[in-house]
Design an enzyme around this catalytic site. Structure first.
Site, short mmCIF file in Angstrom:
data_model
loop_
_atom_site.label_atom_id
_atom_site.label_comp_id
_atom_site.label_asym_id
_atom_site.label_seq_id
_atom_site.Cartn_x
_atom_site.Cartn_y
_atom_site.Cartn_z
N CYS A 376 -7.84 18.27 19.91
CA CYS A 376 -8.06 19.25 18.84
C CYS A 376 -6.99 19.14 17.76
O CYS A 376 -6.57 20.14 17.17
CB CYS A 376 -8.11 20.67 19.41
SG CYS A 376 -9.58 20.97 20.42
N ALA A 377 -6.55 17.91 17.52
CA ALA A 377 -5.61 17.61 16.44
C ALA A 377 -6.01 16.25 15.88
O ALA A 377 -5.21 15.30 15.84
CB ALA A 377 -4.18 17.60 16.97
#
Length: 457
Positions: A376-377
């Protein structure tokens, strides 16, 4: 009025007792092994004391803020005492508010909804999506990934120098990267923000479980973190800091609890007077157990001592890096360099391996749980891997099959509850997989690599 709480076992200081430490899992090669939970950066196991405190309160469960009965009053005291405990944990200043939310993501979306009209937001591309994406109603400047703490400060200063000096502005920055574990120069970034008339919010999701977070010392305007990364159960989070923007913003949710007074008008409409306290953004029946759990975790970590916890964690980090130093196929990802201070989060790639395949083999053949994917980056991982910034991908769900190249990485993370044996097993497993390969066949199912139960290799 007090609720019984579990007595803390101070005879055990490192690792701290956590739930699941004795859980065994089956191996695809046969037999069982104690599960090695090395995905703390996603969700840390609940501390045993936290769980015991929740269990001790459970029989006294009651409605909050609205009930005249004994259990309702007791639960209200518990909820508000949790707020005070979190305020102490974060070293809040006079006038700061502590708002209970569902998570870091929820906290930052709440703050985004409270931004003044015309507010500019500055955020590095290195942020977790929880910090990168909420600012949809504002003018956002995305800053390139810095390669040193000094460059981070200089990049922010240049960007702020070009902004409208009279309008509101907000800087959002992480305290510790959820990809590399590296510590960011929060105090220096806060000074730069304030020097240019901007405010700053700290995403402490990865920092708070490992190091003390002081609003006063770091001089940040707000801090956000999640209970499930702080050794508390799912479903609780915190946004703490300055009250002024929160007091004048429309309630995050409209409903009971957020409203002080509701009256009918002569024309048939409704007039509402909203609270100007933290209750303004806590509509509905609050998550009392979640707040109590977060407060319990804050107490346990404070009593255990962050200095002691950090020192042991540093030993585990060294054990991983030194244990794999002579394995050239393993490359750790870093923005600021291998020697940069960090928390117990390390991401890496293995030459010749698809990340999902490697993570699946660690789980199926060694009972080790890690994370693989883009965490999630997405912009940060793709920058570190030198890949196409427009490539598609999901959090932890690469599409490549075993043996195929994938633009993803593997993350190992640990903390206060990690036994030495889990890290030792991880290092041994990585070395064996690189040297000997997997002992089982794997296939891709629904975008994930899983053991093929039809045959051995």
């Amino acid at each position: 009025m007090s609720v019984p709480t579990a007595a803390a076992d101070r005879s055990v200081c490192a690792p701290l007792p956590v739930l699941g430490r004795d859980v065994t899992v089956p191996l695809v090669t046969g037999g069982e092994v104690t599960y090695a939970a090395l995905d703390y950066a996603a969700s840390a196991p609940a501390l045993q004391r936290v769980w015991d405190d929740v269990a001790a309160y459970a029989p006294y469960y009651g409605s909050v803020h609205r009930g005249a009965g004994y259990l309702s009053q007791l639960s209200t005291d518990l909820f508000e005492n949790a707020r005070r405990t979190v305020a102490e944990f974060l070293d809040c200043r006079a006038g700061d508010q502590v708002v209970f939310t569902r998570s870091t993501t929820d906290s930052l979306n709440l703050l985004a909804a409270a931004l003044p009209v015309g507010c500019e937001v500055f955020v590095f591309e290195t942020e977790h999506h929880a910090s990168l994406l909420p600012w949809r109603g504002a003018r956002v400047t995305y800053l390139d990934a810095p390669r040193s703490p000094r460059q981070a400060v200089e990049t922010l200063e240049r960007a702020l120098a070009d902004r409208d000096p009279y309008g509101p502005a907000l800087v959002c920055v992480t305290g510790a990267s959820n990809v590399t574990g590296e510590l960011w120069p929060v105090r220096e970034l806060a000074a730069a923000a304030h020097a240019h008339g901007a405010r700053i919010v700290l995403d402490a999701a990865q920092l708070a479980p490992h190091h003390p977070v002081s609003l006063r010392d770091l001089d940040v305007d707000w801090v956000a973190f999640s209970g499930h990364k702080l050794y508390a159960p799912f479903g609780s989070g915190v946004l703490a800091g300055r009250a002024d923007w929160l007091r004048v913003a429309e309630p995050y949710l409209a409903g009971g609890g957020a409203s002080r007074k509701v009256t009918r008008r002569g024309d048939g409409g409704v007039d509402v007077e909203w609270h100007d306290s933290a209750a303004r953004h806590e509509a509905g029946s609050p998550n009392v157990i979640g707040a109590h759990a977060v407060a319990s975790a804050c107490k346990e970590l404070t009593e255990a001592g962050f200095e002691t916890l950090a020192a042991r964690e540093e030993q585990l980090i060294r054990a991983v890096r030194e244990g794999l130093a002579d394995v050239p196929e393993v490359r750790f990802l870093s923005l600021f360099g291998d020697d940069a201070p960090r928390v117990g989060v390390l991401s890496f790639v293995v030459e010749g391996w698809n990340s999902s395949h490697f993570a699946a083999a660690l789980s199926a053949e060694y009972g080790i749980g890690v994370r693989d994917g883009l965490f999630c980056a997405h912009p940060l991982v793709r920058t570190l891997l030198g890949g196409d910034t427009q490539a598609q991908g999901e959090c932890g769900a690469p599409e490549a099959a075993p043996g195929e190249k994938s633009l993803n990485a593997i993350r190992v993370s640990f903390g206060a509850g990690t036994p030495d044996e889990h890290v030792e097993r991880f290092v041994r497993a990585v070395r064996e997989l690189v040297r000997d390969g997997a002992r089982w066949n794997y296939r891709t199912v629904d975008g994930r690599c899983v053991p093929d139960t039809s045959a051995r290799t």
